[in-house]
Write an enzyme that holds these catalytic residues in place. Structure first.
Site, PDB file in Angstrom:
ATOM      1  CG  ASP A  93      -2.141   0.916   1.024  1.00  0.00           C
ATOM      2  OD1 ASP A  93      -2.984   0.977   1.924  1.00  0.00           O
ATOM      3  OD2 ASP A  93      -2.216   1.582  -0.027  1.00  0.00           O
ATOM      4  CG  ASP A 267      -5.965  -5.332   2.340  1.00  0.00           C
ATOM      5  OD1 ASP A 267      -6.488  -4.485   1.595  1.00  0.00           O
ATOM      6  OD2 ASP A 267      -5.684  -5.123   3.543  1.00  0.00           O
TER       7      ASP A 267
HETATM    8  C1  LIG Z   1      -9.970  -1.600   6.669  1.00  0.00           C
HETATM    9  N1  LIG Z   1     -10.604  -0.739   5.692  1.00  0.00           N
HETATM   10  C2  LIG Z   1      -9.864  -0.118   4.762  1.00  0.00           C
HETATM   11  N2  LIG Z   1      -8.531  -0.306   4.592  1.00  0.00           N
HETATM   12  C3  LIG Z   1      -8.189   0.533   3.584  1.00  0.00           C
HETATM   13  C4  LIG Z   1      -6.927   0.773   3.033  1.00  0.00           C
HETATM   14  C5  LIG Z   1      -5.722  -0.008   3.532  1.00  0.00           C
HETATM   15  C6  LIG Z   1      -5.778  -1.423   2.970  1.00  0.00           C
HETATM   16  N3  LIG Z   1      -4.911  -2.330   3.741  1.00  0.00           N
HETATM   17  C7  LIG Z   1      -3.517  -2.085   3.474  1.00  0.00           C
HETATM   18  C8  LIG Z   1      -2.599  -2.615   4.502  1.00  0.00           C
HETATM   19  C9  LIG Z   1      -1.332  -2.894   4.090  1.00  0.00           C
HETATM   20  C10 LIG Z   1      -0.415  -3.412   4.992  1.00  0.00           C
HETATM   21  C11 LIG Z   1      -0.753  -3.580   6.328  1.00  0.00           C
HETATM   22  C12 LIG Z   1      -2.058  -3.279   6.741  1.00  0.00           C
HETATM   23  C13 LIG Z   1      -2.988  -2.792   5.830  1.00  0.00           C
HETATM   24  C14 LIG Z   1      -6.828   1.771   2.016  1.00  0.00           C
HETATM   25  N4  LIG Z   1      -5.593   2.055   1.481  1.00  0.00           N
HETATM   26  C15 LIG Z   1      -5.494   3.052   0.568  1.00  0.00           C
HETATM   27  N5  LIG Z   1      -4.308   3.369   0.039  1.00  0.00           N
HETATM   28  N6  LIG Z   1      -6.590   3.767   0.137  1.00  0.00           N
HETATM   29  C16 LIG Z   1      -7.833   3.515   0.606  1.00  0.00           C
HETATM   30  O1  LIG Z   1      -8.798   4.188   0.196  1.00  0.00           O
HETATM   31  C17 LIG Z   1      -7.986   2.471   1.600  1.00  0.00           C
HETATM   32  C18 LIG Z   1      -9.251   2.191   2.149  1.00  0.00           C
HETATM   33  C19 LIG Z   1      -9.341   1.226   3.151  1.00  0.00           C
HETATM   34  N7  LIG Z   1     -10.380   0.793   3.904  1.00  0.00           N
END
Ligand SMILES: CNc1nc2c(CCNCc3ccccc3)c3nc(N)[nH]c(=O)c3cc2[nH]1
Length: 373
Positions: A93, A267
């Site tokens: 991410d 994820d």
């Molecule tokens: C839980 N709900 C949710 N998560 C979102 C994320 C993070 C996704 N998980 C990435 C991750 C990577 C490594 C470790 C932990 C988590 C988002 N990331 C981005 N860039 N943009 C979003 O709109 C966005 C929206 C989300 N809603």
């Protein structure tokens, strides 16, 4: 020339797609669930076990790794795959979402986001260019654009401002990413719970001809019905021959309903986080091993599972480990939960291949809807 990034749709059932993403480090069977590996580790798991439950790809995290141990250090040590001993694809991410949810004193401008580390308070700046640079230093296979995810509910003009900023940042990330053969940079659709903004964001990103598209800005507290409605509006505006990744989702029920609307990748921290809190996912519903009623129960979580954590240990033993806060408790429940999620994805892929996904939907998770058993 490294094998290019390619996505093939092998079968469809309604709007559900069974596909394969082919990358130099391996194939990703879709619909896919990507275990979250925040600091270069899927907490409490050996990477061989993560592979063993059937994961084709894991998530890395730009925000955490840039703070500690540092992107340049990971690059000097051979990149994240070498560092964490995971030779298969990694998706990272961009860090924006984590900055907004974890860091302190953050300020967001056209240039990027400035913030202080939640670890030691040191100041950092993350621009679209720096986010892509960090993901490239980590040698990430699928890199996410830097975006601004609006928390819901939000004013329409706030959602519009963040969506348009994210589009400008997508252009800058595309330029910064350049042409990295065998790698991909995904755009992220924003637009909150507003149909018109979602369509504008999806159409503008599609025009950029990216290798894949994420649907962001959801699973931020909105009702499931709103999330699903946004998928009904967004997916048709994205190219059918490119993968679609719903960020941060979700429960088995969320996944089933989102696959039915055309999503290919997921994820979620739930299976790993729940495992560390004593919660087990099973085909017949969730089991809270903290509950004293398991103290004398000799049955395993699921005698039919091929995962040793589900098949070989009594609920009584798991209850004891959880109550005693033994590390093995978190290890076994995380193993069970990731195995459950990968089995769910395997069943979904098989159902699409045999055109029984629409018919079997809810049955795939059997008594999933039932609560704690
Ligand atoms: C839980 N709900 C949710 N998560 C979102 C994320 C993070 C996704 N998980 C990435 C991750 C990577 C490594 C470790 C932990 C988590 C988002 N990331 C981005 N860039 N943009 C979003 O709109 C966005 C929206 C989300 N809603």
């Amino acid at each position: 020339m490294a094998k290019p990034f390619s996505f093939k749709v092998l079968a469809t059932d309604g709007r559900a797609r069974r596909g394969i993403i082919d990358m130099p480090r391996g194939e990703i069977r879709t619909p896919a669930f990507m275990p979250v590996g925040t600091g270069g580790t899927v907490k409490t798991m050996y990477m061989d076990q993560v592979r063993g439950v059937g994961a084709d790809i894991i998530l890395g995290n730009t925000y955490h790794l840039m703070l500690r141990p540092g992107a340049e250090r990971v690059a000097r040590l051979g990149g994240l795959h070498e560092f964490a001993r995971w030779p298969h694809p990694i998706l990272t991410d961009s860090g924006g979402f984590q900055v907004m949810s974890l860091s302190k004193l953050r300020k967001l401008t056209e240039k990027g986001v400035t913030f202080r580390s939640h670890i030691d308070g040191a100041p950092y700046e993350m621009s679209p260019e720096r986010s892509i640079e960090i993901q490239s230093l980590l040698d990430s296979d699928i890199q996410m654009q830097l975006d601004e995810c609006t928390a819901l509910p939000a004013e329409l003009k706030e959602i519009e401002r963040a969506m348009e900023l994210s589009l400008r940042w997508a252009e800058r990330c595309k330029t910064a990413f350049g042409d990295q053969p065998g790698k991909a940079m995904f755009g992220i659709v924003q637009g909150g719970d507003n149909a018109a903004l979602r369509v504008r964001s999806a159409q503008a990103l599609s025009a950029m001809g990216l290798k894949g598209y994420a649907v962001g800005g959801l699973a931020v507290g909105e009702p499931q019905a709103v999330m699903l409605e946004m998928l009904d509006i967004t997916c048709p505006e994205l190219p059918a021959d490119k993968p679609r990744y719903l960020m941060g989702v979700g429960t088995p029920d969320d996944i089933l309903k989102s696959v039915a609307r055309g999503i290919d990748m997921f994820d979620c921290v739930m299976p790993t986080r729940a495992g560390r809190h004593g919660l087990a996912y099973t085909r017949r519903g969730k089991v809270n091993l903290r509950n004293a009623r398991h103290a004398d129960d000799p049955r395993p979580l699921d005698e039919e599972s091929d995962c040793p954590a589900a098949r070989d240990y009594s609920r009584a033993y798991l209850h004891h480990l959880v109550r005693s806060q033994e590390a093995l408790g978190a290890m076994l429940l995380t193993w069970n939960n990731l195995s459950y999620y990968q089995k769910l994805m395997q069943d979904i892929r098989a159902a699409i291949e045999t055109q029984t996904f629409e018919a079997r939907g809810a049955e795939i998770t059997e008594g999933w809807a039932r609560g704690d058993i």
